[in-house]
Design a protein around this motif. Structure first.
Motif, PDB file in Angstrom:
ATOM      1  N   ARG A 101      -4.315   0.752  -7.438  1.00  9.84           N
ATOM      2  CA  ARG A 101      -4.108  -0.569  -6.804  1.00  9.84           C
ATOM      3  C   ARG A 101      -3.174  -0.645  -5.545  1.00  9.84           C
ATOM      4  NH1 ARG A 101       1.888  -1.739  -9.636  1.00  9.84           N
ATOM      5  NH2 ARG A 101       0.737  -0.915 -11.609  1.00  9.84           N
ATOM      6  N   SER A 102      -2.679   0.462  -4.771  1.00 12.73           N
ATOM      7  CA  SER A 102      -2.551   0.549  -3.484  1.00 12.73           C
ATOM      8  C   SER A 102      -3.735   0.301  -2.069  1.00 12.73           C
ATOM      9  CB  SER A 102      -1.980   2.026  -3.041  1.00 12.73           C
ATOM     10  OG  SER A 102      -3.128   2.903  -3.251  1.00 12.73           O
ATOM     11  N   LYS A 103      -4.952   0.899  -2.938  1.00 14.66           N
ATOM     12  CA  LYS A 103      -6.431   0.616  -2.171  1.00 14.66           C
ATOM     13  C   LYS A 103      -6.945  -0.680  -2.456  1.00 14.66           C
ATOM     14  CE  LYS A 103      -8.321   4.076  -4.008  1.00 14.66           C
ATOM     15  NZ  LYS A 103      -9.284   4.928  -4.041  1.00 14.66           N
ATOM     16  N   GLU A 104      -6.699  -1.249  -3.379  1.00 12.50           N
ATOM     17  CA  GLU A 104      -6.372  -2.717  -3.427  1.00 12.50           C
ATOM     18  C   GLU A 104      -5.944  -3.664  -2.242  1.00 12.50           C
ATOM     19  OE1 GLU A 104      -6.112  -4.145  -6.662  1.00 12.50           O
ATOM     20  OE2 GLU A 104      -7.298  -2.801  -8.017  1.00 12.50           O
ATOM     21  N   HIS A 105      -4.557  -3.032  -1.792  1.00  9.18           N
ATOM     22  CA  HIS A 105      -4.068  -4.101  -1.252  1.00  9.18           C
ATOM     23  C   HIS A 105      -4.791  -3.563   0.346  1.00  9.18           C
ATOM     24  CE1 HIS A 105      -0.344  -4.992  -3.385  1.00  9.18           C
ATOM     25  NE2 HIS A 105      -0.306  -3.640  -3.751  1.00  9.18           N
ATOM     26  N   LEU A 106      -5.749  -3.030   0.459  1.00  6.53           N
ATOM     27  CA  LEU A 106      -5.676  -2.892   2.272  1.00  6.53           C
ATOM     28  C   LEU A 106      -6.785  -3.940   2.424  1.00  6.53           C
ATOM     29  CD1 LEU A 106      -5.199   1.054   2.780  1.00  6.53           C
ATOM     30  CD2 LEU A 106      -4.285  -1.276   3.406  1.00  6.53           C
ATOM     31  N   LEU A 117     -10.007   5.521   5.799  1.00  4.03           N
ATOM     32  CA  LEU A 117      -9.128   6.609   6.080  1.00  4.03           C
ATOM     33  C   LEU A 117      -8.174   6.812   5.017  1.00  4.03           C
ATOM     34  CD1 LEU A 117      -9.187   8.416   9.173  1.00  4.03           C
ATOM     35  CD2 LEU A 117     -10.025   9.479   7.756  1.00  4.03           C
ATOM     36  N   LEU A 118      -7.140   5.456   5.829  1.00  2.00           N
ATOM     37  CA  LEU A 118      -5.914   4.793   4.657  1.00  2.00           C
ATOM     38  C   LEU A 118      -6.286   5.299   3.466  1.00  2.00           C
ATOM     39  CD1 LEU A 118      -4.313   2.213   6.837  1.00  2.00           C
ATOM     40  CD2 LEU A 118      -3.449   4.919   6.415  1.00  2.00           C
ATOM     41  N   GLU A 119      -7.337   4.574   3.117  1.00  3.64           N
ATOM     42  CA  GLU A 119      -7.835   4.474   1.519  1.00  3.64           C
ATOM     43  C   GLU A 119      -7.886   5.920   0.695  1.00  3.64           C
ATOM     44  OE1 GLU A 119     -11.270   2.468   1.890  1.00  3.64           O
ATOM     45  OE2 GLU A 119     -10.556   0.444   1.467  1.00  3.64           O
ATOM     46  N   ASP A 120      -8.986   6.979   1.950  1.00  2.32           N
ATOM     47  CA  ASP A 120      -8.566   8.457   1.157  1.00  2.32           C
ATOM     48  C   ASP A 120      -7.391   9.477   1.254  1.00  2.32           C
ATOM     49  OD1 ASP A 120     -12.048   7.881   1.203  1.00  2.32           O
ATOM     50  OD2 ASP A 120     -12.074   8.767   3.411  1.00  2.32           O
ATOM     51  N   LEU A 121      -7.155   8.370   2.626  1.00  2.00           N
ATOM     52  CA  LEU A 121      -5.601   9.201   1.631  1.00  2.00           C
ATOM     53  C   LEU A 121      -4.614   9.116   1.322  1.00  2.00           C
ATOM     54  CD1 LEU A 121      -3.461  11.120   3.682  1.00  2.00           C
ATOM     55  CD2 LEU A 121      -2.785   8.866   5.218  1.00  2.00           C
ATOM     56  N   ALA A 122      -4.690   7.634   0.378  1.00  2.09           N
ATOM     57  CA  ALA A 122      -3.567   7.553  -0.651  1.00  2.09           C
ATOM     58  C   ALA A 122      -4.557   8.158  -2.285  1.00  2.09           C
ATOM     59  CB  ALA A 122      -4.299   6.201  -0.847  1.00  2.09           C
ATOM     60  N   ALA A 157      -0.518   7.748 -11.916  1.00  2.62           N
ATOM     61  CA  ALA A 157      -0.428   8.025 -10.197  1.00  2.62           C
ATOM     62  C   ALA A 157      -1.728   7.769  -9.961  1.00  2.62           C
ATOM     63  CB  ALA A 157       0.068   9.858  -9.772  1.00  2.62           C
ATOM     64  N   ALA A 158      -3.137   7.563 -10.817  1.00  2.00           N
ATOM     65  CA  ALA A 158      -4.345   7.162 -10.469  1.00  2.00           C
ATOM     66  C   ALA A 158      -4.676   5.968 -10.291  1.00  2.00           C
ATOM     67  CB  ALA A 158      -5.253   7.955 -11.294  1.00  2.00           C
ATOM     68  N   TYR A 180       1.253  -1.573  -0.084  1.00  2.00           N
ATOM     69  CA  TYR A 180      -0.088  -0.455   0.173  1.00  2.00           C
ATOM     70  C   TYR A 180       1.124   1.086   0.283  1.00  2.00           C
ATOM     71  CZ  TYR A 180      -2.188   3.930   2.689  1.00  2.00           C
ATOM     72  OH  TYR A 180      -3.231   5.158   3.265  1.00  2.00           O
ATOM     73  N   GLY A 181       1.785   0.833   0.942  1.00  2.00           N
ATOM     74  CA  GLY A 181       2.898   2.477   1.267  1.00  2.00           C
ATOM     75  C   GLY A 181       3.573   2.645  -0.514  1.00  2.00           C
ATOM     76  N   ILE A 182       3.659   1.658  -1.138  1.00  2.00           N
ATOM     77  CA  ILE A 182       4.630   1.445  -1.812  1.00  2.00           C
ATOM     78  C   ILE A 182       4.097   2.166  -3.863  1.00  2.00           C
ATOM     79  CG2 ILE A 182       5.784  -0.071  -3.889  1.00  2.00           C
ATOM     80  CD1 ILE A 182       7.785   0.525  -1.348  1.00  2.00           C
ATOM     81  N   ASP A 183       2.788   1.697  -3.630  1.00  2.00           N
ATOM     82  CA  ASP A 183       1.874   2.687  -4.579  1.00  2.00           C
ATOM     83  C   ASP A 183       1.704   3.491  -4.414  1.00  2.00           C
ATOM     84  OD1 ASP A 183       2.326   0.068  -6.355  1.00  2.00           O
ATOM     85  OD2 ASP A 183       0.967  -1.112  -5.779  1.00  2.00           O
ATOM     86  N   SER A 184       1.128   3.689  -3.104  1.00  2.00           N
ATOM     87  CA  SER A 184       0.577   5.339  -3.228  1.00  2.00           C
ATOM     88  C   SER A 184       2.269   6.234  -2.616  1.00  2.00           C
ATOM     89  CB  SER A 184       0.255   5.500  -1.409  1.00  2.00           C
ATOM     90  OG  SER A 184       0.456   4.692  -0.641  1.00  2.00           O
ATOM     91  N   GLY A 185       3.122   5.466  -2.231  1.00  2.00           N
ATOM     92  CA  GLY A 185       4.284   6.654  -2.969  1.00  2.00           C
ATOM     93  C   GLY A 185       4.545   7.041  -3.834  1.00  2.00           C
ATOM     94  N   ARG A 186       4.457   5.686  -5.284  1.00  2.00           N
ATOM     95  CA  ARG A 186       5.333   6.235  -6.324  1.00  2.00           C
ATOM     96  C   ARG A 186       4.226   6.966  -6.999  1.00  2.00           C
ATOM     97  NH1 ARG A 186       6.167   0.788  -9.574  1.00  2.00           N
ATOM     98  NH2 ARG A 186       4.614   0.138  -8.449  1.00  2.00           N
TER      99      ARG A 186
END
Length: 348
Positions: free
Chosen positions: A319-324, A335-340, A313-314, A225-231
């Motif tokens: 993809r990052s949200k799918e990990h959650l 909130l993690l999803e919305d933060l992404a 980026a979108a 999640y962090g890797i994809d949202s960070g990229r």
């Protein structure tokens, strides 16, 4: 829920956590002798910053344990084993590493401004700035040893922090090397972004899972999640470097383009036949004019390069949200999803 409501919810979560993180920084990193050194270490931390990475850390702790937002004391957070862990101290360690990287980046890039104020090496001097960065680096590891987590879990968190710092340096080295190349492939750029920026988001999300005793699958899911949202965040940051006014950015708009840094935008533009190297006629960010940046942005927009970066980026954000999905449903996971989503809209 509307996008405006989601953004307001994320901003409130960031504000609540920023206040706690700032108070914890005061406790963990007081100004002491030698005063000039510690004033320099605090300088960039006091200059602002949304504390996005500590926000990820505290939200991930809540999401792993199914705790609702702000439902437990981060200084004595209940682990999955029934012990108490100082998650806030880990969050401060993450933020301190971020500040260490910014100080050294500004020296290497010869950037005069950071967060709207003179960079540390400008406010003090280069030698003091280097020492301040090194002090922050070592303090982060000191803080991570003092979370009170199970020793094995704490060791795993320390190992992740150490490998993350190594990867950040590798990413910075690739970024510097890219400045002298014009044959960089998009996958090479994404690897550099992962190392330079995304791994710290990955560590921000996965470290609390390690400290709290989550299983390997959960740790990996949060890390990805962090890797994809960070990229996604870094790619969007490249867009913002060109499209947001200098006074909002806290640094000169278009500085990456002037300094010859390759981004997904410039790589795409090169593939469309744009002579990227001649887009701006200036040797340093201080010399460039707003009109010159406007013309460069228009050329990049004409061939669809900025839109391409935004779309990438979108996609990474989705993809990052799918990990959650591996985590239990909760307000904190939401909130993690919305933060992404927030990171690719207002993350600067």
């Amino acid at each position: 829920m509307t996008s405006e409501t989601k953004e307001a919810r994320v901003l409130e979560a960031i504000r609540e956590r920023r206040e706690l993180v700032n108070a914890a920084i005061d406790e963990e990193l007081p100004v002491q002798e030698p005063e000039r050194l510690y004033e320099a270490t605090r300088y960039i931390l006091e200059a602002g910053g949304k504390r996005l990475r500590p926000t990820v850390t505290t939200l991930a702790a809540e999401a792993v344990t199914g705790t609702e937002p702000m439902g437990a004391d981060f200084r004595a957070f209940p682990s999955l084993d029934g012990d108490e862990v100082d998650v806030m101290r880990a969050a401060v360690a993450i933020e301190v590493i971020q500040s260490f990287t910014l100080i050294h980046d500004d020296i290497m890039d010869e950037d005069d401004l950071r967060r709207g104020v003179p960079a540390v090496h400008e406010a003090y001097d280069v030698s003091t700035a280097i020492l301040a960065g090194d002090t922050l680096y070592s303090k982060a590891f000191e803080f991570m040893t003092e979370t009170g987590a199970d020793p094995q879990h704490g060791l795993e968190a320390m190992r992740m922090l150490a490998s993350t710092c190594t990867e950040i340096c590798e990413g910075q080295a690739l970024d510097v090397a890219f400045e002298s190349r014009d044959d960089i492939l998009p996958e090479e750029y994404l690897e550099m972004v992962e190392l330079k920026t995304a791994v710290l988001y990955g560590a921000s999300a996965a470290t609390p899972a390690l400290l709290l005793g989550a299983d390997e699958a959960v740790v990996d899911a949060l890390y990805q999640y962090g890797i994809d949202s960070g990229r996604a965040f870094q790619i969007q940051d490249d867009v913002l470097d060109l499209t947001v006014p200098s006074e909002e950015l806290g640094k000169q708009r278009g500085s990456d383009l002037v300094e010859g840094k390759e981004t997904l935008i410039t790589l795409h533009a090169r593939q469309q036949g744009v002579d990227v190297d001649d887009l701006v006629d200036a040797d340093t960010p201080a010399e460039v004019t707003e009109a010159a940046i406007d013309d460069a942005v228009a050329a990049l927009e004409e061939v669809g390069s900025i839109e391409y970066a935004r779309d990438t980026a979108a996609d990474l954000t989705e993809r990052s949200k799918e990990h959650l999905e591996l985590l239990p449903e909760s307000g904190s996971r939401s909130l993690l999803e919305d933060l992404a989503d927030y990171l690719i809209v207002r993350g600067y």
